[in-house]
Design a protein around this motif. Sequence first.
Motif, PDB file in Angstrom:
ATOM      1  N   LYS A 108       0.838  -1.210   0.000  1.00 27.26           N
ATOM      2  CA  LYS A 108       0.000   0.000   0.000  1.00 27.26           C
ATOM      3  C   LYS A 108       0.871   1.258   0.000  1.00 27.26           C
ATOM      4  O   LYS A 108       0.614   2.196  -0.746  1.00 27.26           O
ATOM      5  N   TYR A 109       1.908   1.248   0.818  1.00 27.40           N
ATOM      6  CA  TYR A 109       2.813   2.397   0.803  1.00 27.40           C
ATOM      7  C   TYR A 109       3.476   2.537  -0.575  1.00 27.40           C
ATOM      8  O   TYR A 109       3.598   3.641  -1.099  1.00 27.40           O
ATOM      9  N   HIS A 110       3.867   1.422  -1.142  1.00 32.89           N
ATOM     10  CA  HIS A 110       4.538   1.449  -2.441  1.00 32.89           C
ATOM     11  C   HIS A 110       3.653   2.095  -3.515  1.00 32.89           C
ATOM     12  O   HIS A 110       4.125   2.860  -4.357  1.00 32.89           O
ATOM     13  N   HIS A 111       2.364   1.788  -3.475  1.00 32.47           N
ATOM     14  CA  HIS A 111       1.432   2.310  -4.491  1.00 32.47           C
ATOM     15  C   HIS A 111       0.748   3.600  -4.045  1.00 32.47           C
ATOM     16  O   HIS A 111      -0.189   4.051  -4.711  1.00 32.47           O
ATOM     17  N   GLN A 112       1.209   4.142  -2.907  1.00 35.93           N
ATOM     18  CA  GLN A 112       0.615   5.381  -2.379  1.00 35.93           C
ATOM     19  C   GLN A 112      -0.895   5.229  -2.188  1.00 35.93           C
ATOM     20  O   GLN A 112      -1.656   6.177  -2.377  1.00 35.93           O
ATOM     21  N   ASP A 113      -1.306   4.027  -1.853  1.00 33.49           N
ATOM     22  CA  ASP A 113      -2.714   3.745  -1.561  1.00 33.49           C
ATOM     23  C   ASP A 113      -2.821   3.671  -0.038  1.00 33.49           C
ATOM     24  O   ASP A 113      -2.459   2.674   0.569  1.00 33.49           O
ATOM     25  N   PHE A 114      -3.328   4.716   0.569  1.00 38.10           N
ATOM     26  CA  PHE A 114      -3.315   4.801   2.020  1.00 38.10           C
ATOM     27  C   PHE A 114      -4.589   4.269   2.675  1.00 38.10           C
ATOM     28  O   PHE A 114      -4.755   4.398   3.877  1.00 38.10           O
ATOM     29  N   THR A 167      -7.321   4.964   7.169  1.00 44.47           N
ATOM     30  CA  THR A 167      -6.289   5.604   6.342  1.00 44.47           C
ATOM     31  C   THR A 167      -4.918   5.422   6.985  1.00 44.47           C
ATOM     32  O   THR A 167      -4.699   5.810   8.139  1.00 44.47           O
ATOM     33  N   ASN A 169      -1.230   6.314   7.811  1.00 45.44           N
ATOM     34  CA  ASN A 169      -0.427   7.533   7.858  1.00 45.44           C
ATOM     35  C   ASN A 169       0.887   7.296   7.113  1.00 45.44           C
ATOM     36  O   ASN A 169       1.507   6.246   7.287  1.00 45.44           O
ATOM     37  N   PRO A 170       1.302   8.253   6.299  1.00 47.82           N
ATOM     38  CA  PRO A 170       2.585   8.090   5.576  1.00 47.82           C
ATOM     39  C   PRO A 170       3.766   8.342   6.510  1.00 47.82           C
ATOM     40  O   PRO A 170       4.348   9.415   6.534  1.00 47.82           O
ATOM     41  N   ASN A 194       7.398   2.399   4.847  1.00 51.66           N
ATOM     42  CA  ASN A 194       7.234   3.488   3.876  1.00 51.66           C
ATOM     43  C   ASN A 194       8.579   4.064   3.437  1.00 51.66           C
ATOM     44  O   ASN A 194       8.720   5.264   3.252  1.00 51.66           O
TER      45      ASN A 194
END
Length: 197
Positions: A108-114, A167, A169-170, A194
């Motif tokens: 999810k972090y890799h694809h910026q899908d939070f 959601t 968090n980044p 991340n």
Amino acid sequence: MPYNGTLTAEQFLFYEMRIVSKQYLEQKPIEEIIAYIKRGNLFQYPTERMVIRIARACQKRLVALNNEKLVYELANAPIEVAKQINLYAMMRYNRLVREFMEGLVGEKYHHQDFSYTKKDINVFFSHLQEQNDNVAAWSEKTIIKLKQVLTRCLIETGMLDGVRDTTLNPIFISEELETGIRENNDLTALAAFNCFR
């Protein structure tokens, strides 16, 4: 490494890991560490049996960490840093945690899908159950508990704000953990925090 459901009892254990890691750094054998914890009632558990079980689980995670500097930081660093290292120690010791963190959270972090929903974690476990007879044999109660424990790990490390949060968090990986992961040449673990440098 086989999957195991011990995570239902051996959860995030941050407080316990801090205590055991300080003793571990002094190179005390596990029996001595257990005696020290019992004497001071440091875990505040209702039974000695539980103290022994959890102290041993903590020690196994520290051994799996395989990095003295990370053990030192786990014992002494600010809480935010030490909690990330604690989660990494869980990944090193428990296949289920590792695959959850790399395969679900890291992706999810890799694809910026939070987004992080019940559906995501349900799909993760469904895939595991299809692929592994051991996991398929786990009871529904065990699966529910494991989902709770894994979600709690994300909350403890600031990846989620609460149980109902949907959601991610980044987060930023701590310098100490990133260095330790690179020293361990365990680069696939970076995605779980991340980190894609």
